[in-house]
Design a protein around this motif. Structure first.
Motif, PDB file in Angstrom:
ATOM      1  N   GLU A 336       5.397   4.007   9.609  1.00  0.00           N
ATOM      2  CA  GLU A 336       6.352   2.981  10.011  1.00  0.00           C
ATOM      3  C   GLU A 336       6.707   1.628  11.446  1.00  0.00           C
ATOM      4  O   GLU A 336       6.213   0.843  10.841  1.00  0.00           O
ATOM      5  N   ALA A 337       6.545   2.655  12.568  1.00  0.00           N
ATOM      6  CA  ALA A 337       5.848   1.787  13.170  1.00  0.00           C
ATOM      7  C   ALA A 337       5.240   0.616  13.601  1.00  0.00           C
ATOM      8  O   ALA A 337       5.053  -0.437  14.067  1.00  0.00           O
ATOM      9  N   ARG A 359      -2.779  -3.814   8.745  1.00  0.00           N
ATOM     10  CA  ARG A 359      -3.751  -3.232   7.990  1.00  0.00           C
ATOM     11  C   ARG A 359      -3.703  -1.549   8.497  1.00  0.00           C
ATOM     12  O   ARG A 359      -4.096  -0.898   7.765  1.00  0.00           O
ATOM     13  N   ARG A 360      -3.610  -1.472   9.353  1.00  0.00           N
ATOM     14  CA  ARG A 360      -3.264  -0.257   9.777  1.00  0.00           C
ATOM     15  C   ARG A 360      -2.232   0.721   8.779  1.00  0.00           C
ATOM     16  O   ARG A 360      -1.968   1.434   9.082  1.00  0.00           O
ATOM     17  N   ALA A 361      -1.105  -0.004   9.075  1.00  0.00           N
ATOM     18  CA  ALA A 361       0.189   0.257   8.712  1.00  0.00           C
ATOM     19  C   ALA A 361      -0.119   0.297   7.019  1.00  0.00           C
ATOM     20  O   ALA A 361       0.576   1.856   6.742  1.00  0.00           O
ATOM     21  N   CYS A 362      -0.811  -0.340   6.520  1.00  0.00           N
ATOM     22  CA  CYS A 362      -0.974  -0.051   5.041  1.00  0.00           C
ATOM     23  C   CYS A 362      -2.105   1.150   4.487  1.00  0.00           C
ATOM     24  O   CYS A 362      -3.200   1.002   3.595  1.00  0.00           O
ATOM     25  N   GLY A 363      -2.746   1.558   5.698  1.00  0.00           N
ATOM     26  CA  GLY A 363      -3.894   2.697   5.493  1.00  0.00           C
ATOM     27  C   GLY A 363      -5.266   2.322   5.749  1.00  0.00           C
ATOM     28  O   GLY A 363      -6.335   2.833   5.319  1.00  0.00           O
ATOM     29  N   PRO A 382       4.173   3.056   1.247  1.00  0.00           N
ATOM     30  CA  PRO A 382       5.086   2.569   0.500  1.00  0.00           C
ATOM     31  C   PRO A 382       4.085   0.903   0.210  1.00  0.00           C
ATOM     32  O   PRO A 382       3.712   0.040   1.453  1.00  0.00           O
ATOM     33  N   LEU A 383       5.157   0.538  -0.817  1.00  0.00           N
ATOM     34  CA  LEU A 383       4.610  -0.791  -1.738  1.00  0.00           C
ATOM     35  C   LEU A 383       4.852  -1.968  -0.833  1.00  0.00           C
ATOM     36  O   LEU A 383       3.836  -2.425  -0.322  1.00  0.00           O
ATOM     37  N   ARG A 413      -3.611   0.517  -5.843  1.00  0.00           N
ATOM     38  CA  ARG A 413      -3.204   2.150  -5.486  1.00  0.00           C
ATOM     39  C   ARG A 413      -1.740   2.233  -6.014  1.00  0.00           C
ATOM     40  O   ARG A 413      -1.531   3.522  -6.179  1.00  0.00           O
ATOM     41  N   PHE A 414      -1.095   0.899  -6.547  1.00  0.00           N
ATOM     42  CA  PHE A 414      -0.012   1.311  -7.597  1.00  0.00           C
ATOM     43  C   PHE A 414      -0.738   1.028  -8.964  1.00  0.00           C
ATOM     44  O   PHE A 414      -0.263   0.146  -8.673  1.00  0.00           O
TER      45      PHE A 414
END
Length: 611
Positions: A336-337, A359-363, A382-383, A413-414
């Protein structure tokens, strides 16, 4: 009367004086009319039998002493008298044995319920838990919580709360049950009941950190900032965190969450000075920053505290220190950071750094681990992170193709998140491809009003694109435009039927009115009419309905009133009704700061005034 009988009568009077008032009426006549040889001591009930009273010890002792002093009583009669209470003792033992067997059956049922859960038989597990809690309601807190969870999984949250209420009635000292019930009430929107149940949880277990933390965050969400700060501080005191800080003792890991809640409440204005005045504004933000720094001295390795500290530094206008804190939190495993870091870089005008953080936060990119040089990949984030990344590419970087590609990856993904398909279809230039994207979402969620609204808007825009001026348009283009307007009407109608109300229903009805208006315009343009009378009539009725629905949603009133003004000014020629609706639109827009709608209404009034 003989002296012996006088002594017996005096002793009997003393016994009756010690009998409780409820016992005097049935025992008195029987004792007074009985012969000395027929008297027997009253049987003592087993003290461990539930639901049965126990005779006072004084009463039993007096009966024994009177029985020993009676004349003419032999050893056989006294032995027979002493043997009668064993009958009741045997009954108590049988009852205890039955209760013990019931408890053993409840344990077996709970084990069978666990096996049913592993096998995926939720209904069978729920029935087994129900029977187990009926046999032994006060044995297992976990059984009540599992019943509640299964009710929620089966789509009955009211039954879940009812099960928890029965659980706390059977186990009133179980703090975990009280907190679970409070969480269920909070999710249902019953904040008052949630507060009451959190209070019972911390009363049953004053050192229960989770209850203090959840209660404080509930008050913070409800806007009670001073109450939230006070509760977090009480929790820190009750769990021993403040005493450990004063004495230099090693901290516990679960105290960090309470420090986090306390700092958040202070930052929102929950602090109070020694004179009782509220601390707000810059002083409140500085107090929150100092509290985060104080907590980090105690818990230097906690990533959530580091993340909160970084966000507070952003609010205080210190981006460099905030960037350092957020990066540290991200390296300690808090993804989340990374999302917060991306937003910070976006605000600071650094698109490349923001894109990498998103990009890193979304994997979608690897990042180094804090404890080794190996690179790890994030799990499913998370979405909201995907949506923010796509919005950044679309709005900040003005790259619609990159944003559409992000939505495409997020839809994989969702697959059941319809909002992804809605936003993705909005970015596609090909209406047929956009229609396919929305149809995929409708196949997953056929009663999603948001998707029906997006499909209706797509069909209406496609219909309008077939002509610039309907009076000079090609008949084939008018045919296709009419066909698309019909599709838009159907989509808005189905969306209105699926809607649960609110501002979304207002938008559906408003857009439906414009579709009816557009259909009437296409049909009436070849004959020189701005719209057919039936089209104007249907559009006006829908706009009136939308205005009634908008009474409970002030943010929708400006554009609903402007739509009515535009219809009356363009089609009916009723300048008075158009001017009145435009004035209402301006008034409502001023209340909700809708400057765009206010500008349109002013321009319409200008055209009406100039004829």
């Amino acid at each position: 009367m003989a002296p012996a009988r006088q002594a017996w009568a005096l002793a009997l009077g003393a016994v009756v004086a010690f009998v409780p008032r409820a016992r005097r009426t049935p025992l008195g006549p029987r004792l007074r009319s009985a012969e000395p040889a027929e008297l027997e001591p009253a049987p003592r009930l087993e003290p461990n039998e539930p639901g049965e009273a126990t005779e006072p010890l004084e009463f039993q002792g007096l009966l024994d002493r009177v029985d020993q002093s009676l004349p003419g009583r032999d050893e056989a009669s006294r032995a027979a008298t002493a043997a009668k209470p064993q009958k009741f003792a045997g009954q108590g033992q049988a009852r205890r044995a039955a209760v013990t067997e019931g408890h053993r059956a409840a344990v077996r049922m709970r084990k069978d319920a666990e096996q049913a859960l592993k096998a995926g038989r939720d209904a069978d597990a729920l029935e087994l838990y129900r029977r187990a809690t009926t046999l032994a309601p006060g044995h297992s807190s976990l059984a009540w919580r599992e019943m509640s969870r299964l009710h929620r999984r089966l789509g009955d949250p009211a039954a879940a709360r009812a099960a928890l209420r029965r659980g706390v009635a059977a186990m009133p000292q179980d703090a975990v049950l009280w907190r679970t019930l409070a969480e269920a009430c909070r999710v249902a929107g019953d904040a008052d009941s949630a507060r009451s149940h959190y209070s019972r949880a911390v009363r049953a277990k004053p050192t229960y950190k989770l209850a203090w933390d959840a209660w404080s965050r509930l008050e913070l969400k409800e806007g009670q900032f001073q109450a939230a700060a006070a509760l977090a501080k009480k929790g820190l005191d009750a769990t021993g965190a403040l005493a450990a800080e004063r004495n230099g003792e090693p901290p516990q890991d679960d105290w960090a969450s309470l420090w986090h809640a306390y700092a958040l409440a202070l930052g929102r204005g929950g602090g109070v000075t020694a004179s009782g005045q509220e601390v707000t504004g810059r002083d409140a933000r500085r107090a929150a920053e100092a509290t985060f720094a104080r907590a980090l001295k105690i818990h230097p390795e906690d990533a959530h505290l580091r993340h909160g500290y970084g966000l507070q530094l952003v609010k205080n206008g210190e981006p460099d220190l905030a960037r350092r804190a957020l990066r540290t939190a991200a390296l300690r495993g808090l993804s989340e950071a990374l999302y917060s870091l991306g937003r910070l870089e976006e605000l600071e005008g650094r698109p490349d750094a923001a894109r990498l953080a998103y990009r890193r936060a979304c994997g979608q990119a690897v990042l180094p681990n804090a404890t080794s040089r190996k690179r790890v990949r994030e799990g499913d984030p998370p979405l909201q992170r995907w949506m923010s990344w796509a919005r950044f590419e679309e709005v900040t970087c003005r790259d619609k193709q990159a944003a559409a590609q992000i939505y495409r990856s997020a839809s994989v993904r969702f697959p059941r998140e319809a909002e992804i398909n809605v936003q993705w279809a909005r970015l596609e230039d090909d209406p047929d491809y956009a229609r396919q994207i929305l149809e995929v979402a409708l196949a997953q969620q056929p009663r999603n009003a948001r998707v029906w609204r997006a499909l209706g808007e797509l069909e209406a825009v496609t219909a309008a694109s077939y002509y610039y001026d309907a009076s000079d348009a090609d008949p084939s283009d008018l045919y296709h435009a009419e066909k698309r307007f019909h599709a838009a009407r159907r989509a808005f109608y189905r969306g209105a039927r699926c809607s649960i109300g609110g501002a979304d229903l207002v938008a559906l009805v408003h857009n439906w009115a414009y579709a009816e208006w557009g259909l009437g315009h296409v049909r009436g343009a070849p004959r020189g009419q701005p719209s057919t009378p039936s089209g104007v009539r249907r559009a006006r009725r829908l706009l009136i309905w939308a205005a009634r629905l908008a009474r409970r949603h002030p943010s929708t009133k400006p554009w609903v009133s402007y739509g009515r003004a535009n219809l009356e000014a363009t089609c009916s020629g009723d300048a008075r009704a158009a001017r009145r609706a435009a004035c209402f639109a301006i008034r409502y827009a001023a209340r909700v700061d809708d400057f765009e709608t206010a500008g349109r209404a002013w321009r319409l009034l200008g055209r009406l005034d100039h004829g």
